[in-house]
Design an enzyme around this catalytic site. Structure first.
Site, PDB file in Angstrom:
ATOM      1  N   THR A 275       0.854  -1.247   0.069  1.00 25.95           N
ATOM      2  CA  THR A 275       0.026   0.049  -0.049  1.00 25.95           C
ATOM      3  C   THR A 275       1.049   1.371   0.029  1.00 25.95           C
ATOM      4  O   THR A 275       2.018   1.546   0.905  1.00 25.95           O
ATOM      5  CB  THR A 275      -1.056   0.067   0.952  1.00 25.95           C
ATOM      6  OG1 THR A 275      -2.146   0.788   1.136  1.00 25.95           O
ATOM      7  CG2 THR A 275      -0.448   0.083   2.571  1.00 25.95           C
TER       8      THR A 275
ATOM      9  N   CYS B  39      -3.429   7.097   8.094  1.00 29.83           N
ATOM     10  CA  CYS B  39      -3.968   5.949   7.857  1.00 29.83           C
ATOM     11  C   CYS B  39      -3.478   4.713   8.579  1.00 29.83           C
ATOM     12  O   CYS B  39      -1.994   5.042   8.746  1.00 29.83           O
ATOM     13  CB  CYS B  39      -4.488   5.519   6.402  1.00 29.83           C
ATOM     14  SG  CYS B  39      -5.522   6.557   5.729  1.00 29.83           S
TER      15      CYS B  39
ATOM     16  N   HIS C 148      -5.753  -1.341   4.881  1.00 29.27           N
ATOM     17  CA  HIS C 148      -5.507   0.011   4.850  1.00 29.27           C
ATOM     18  C   HIS C 148      -6.687   0.927   5.463  1.00 29.27           C
ATOM     19  O   HIS C 148      -7.361   1.121   4.599  1.00 29.27           O
ATOM     20  CB  HIS C 148      -4.911   0.671   3.482  1.00 29.27           C
ATOM     21  CG  HIS C 148      -4.681   1.967   3.394  1.00 29.27           C
ATOM     22  ND1 HIS C 148      -3.799   2.383   2.268  1.00 29.27           N
ATOM     23  CD2 HIS C 148      -5.056   3.197   3.943  1.00 29.27           C
ATOM     24  CE1 HIS C 148      -3.676   3.729   2.490  1.00 29.27           C
ATOM     25  NE2 HIS C 148      -4.294   3.959   3.586  1.00 29.27           N
TER      26      HIS C 148
END
Lengths: 162, 205
Positions: free
Chosen positions: A23, A29, A46
């Site tokens: 990711t 996040c 995520h």
């Protein structure tokens, strides 16, 4: 070397070694990498927000929240044959991207995401082996279920492996 | 308005925001050209409602290094506004503003950061002024906070705020150019009660 599967923002993907999951640009996040060392099945979530129950209209995307996202990833890994009792996790992200004099709850969202992630993993009985969280910079993470290595890249910093 | 969802926002609201973006960016360009004492042109801004997965791609990838400047918004509406600009474009603007001064530091020195904050203040200030004039609401920015990092990481901040109300992010892309083309992005992030105020003030609901 297998394929590297991309996980977007508010997204999750299970995979099986030799494949890996990546990711890009985690900010506030949190990226949660889970692995079953017995089957070498792994996955990456995520998540953007800590708690789906605090938000109306939350059914739209389970991958967006720590509580629903991690549970969904574990479920998908189990469907592929992984055992929850063997699962271990590594987490990264949860940075504070902007510094302000007045710290409101929105600015603390990174820390709140990390806290919620830890709580959910504890409830599922999945131990956290390593973490690289907080601070003030973004991270790109790649997870290899084959070895359990979690590679972390940041702007102007050498790549680290946890 | 707990069930407010950006996905339901009418075409008309997007059109209005586009117009605000247009006027705001126009004002910003005038201010910028006065400050830099050169001609600055702009294209019609693009207003887009993007899915989270598309956001990184539009700016050249989640890992592209960008400058992100976040200002709080206070007054009749509350929230924040973000201005994003490519690192090289920011470098060009700073150099112009500071009459050729360049520190050589890849992430800028204090002087350059300060100049960049000033540029962002002018640009976002002009934008907020337009919004304020059109809505008749008192809107003013708080001092900026600046970060240089991956586009994805910077965008996670507004994305999270938008994530509370939906699965999209509303982005205003303005292109302006003098010698070189510069892509700048605005993201207005009103908190949920402020959406209602803006829409009401604009006569949409």
């Amino acid at each position: 070397m297998g394929e590297i599967i991309k996980v977007g923002m508010a997204d999750l993907k299970p995979c099986k070694a030799p494949d890996g999951v990546i990711t890009l640009g985690l900010g506030s996040c949190v990226g949660i990498a889970i692995r079953d060392p017995g089957t070498l099945i792994g996955g990456l979530a995520h998540i953007m927000l800590p708690d789906s129950t605090a938000i109306h209209n939350s059914a739209a995307n389970v991958a967006k929240f720590a509580d629903t996202g991690i549970v969904e990833l574990v479920k998908q890994m189990e469907a592929m044959g992984a055992k929850r009792s063997r699962m271990v996790a590594k987490i990264a992200g949860g940075a504070t991207m902007f510094q302000f004099a007045s710290q409101n709850s929105m600015m603390q969202i990174g820390a709140r995401n990390v806290e919620a992630t830890k709580k959910v993993l504890a409830q599922l009985g999945i131990p956290i082996l390593a973490e690289d969280t907080g601070l003030n910079y973004g991270r790109t993470v790649t997870f290899y279920p084959e070895t359990g290595e979690f590679h972390i890249r940041a702007v102007g910093k050498a790549e680290t492996i946890i | 308005m707990a069930d407010f969802n950006l996905n339901d926002v009418s075409e008309m609201y997007v059109d209005v925001l586009k117009e605000i973006g247009n006027i705001g960016a126009g004002n910003a360009m005038t201010a910028l050209s006065q400050m830099l004492q050169c001609k600055v042109d702009m294209r019609v801004p693009q207003v887009r409602l993007l899915d989270f997965s598309e956001v990184g791609a539009i700016m050249g990838g989640e890992e592209k290094t960008m400058c992100g400047i976040l200002l709080g918004v206070e007054g009749d509406i509350t929230g924040s506004i973000m201005f994003l600009i490519e690192l090289e474009a920011a470098r060009g603007l700073i150099k112009k503003l500071m009459m050729g001064y360049e520190s050589g530091n890849p992430n800028f020195d204090e002087m350059e950061l300060s100049a960049l904050k000033e540029i962002s203040n002018i640009i976002t200030g002009a934008y907020l002024n337009s919004l304020s004039t059109l809505t008749n609401l008192m809107i003013y920015p708080t001092p900026p906070s600046l970060t240089i990092d991956m586009a994805g990481a910077i965008l996670s901040v507004p994305a999270i705020e938008f994530g509370i109300i939906g699965d999209n992010i509303l982005l205003i892309q303005s292109q302006f150019y003098d010698d070189v083309e510069i892509d700048g992005y605005f993201i207005l992030i009103p908190d949920i009660p402020s959406y209602e105020k803006i829409l009401k003030a604009l006569g949409i609901m």
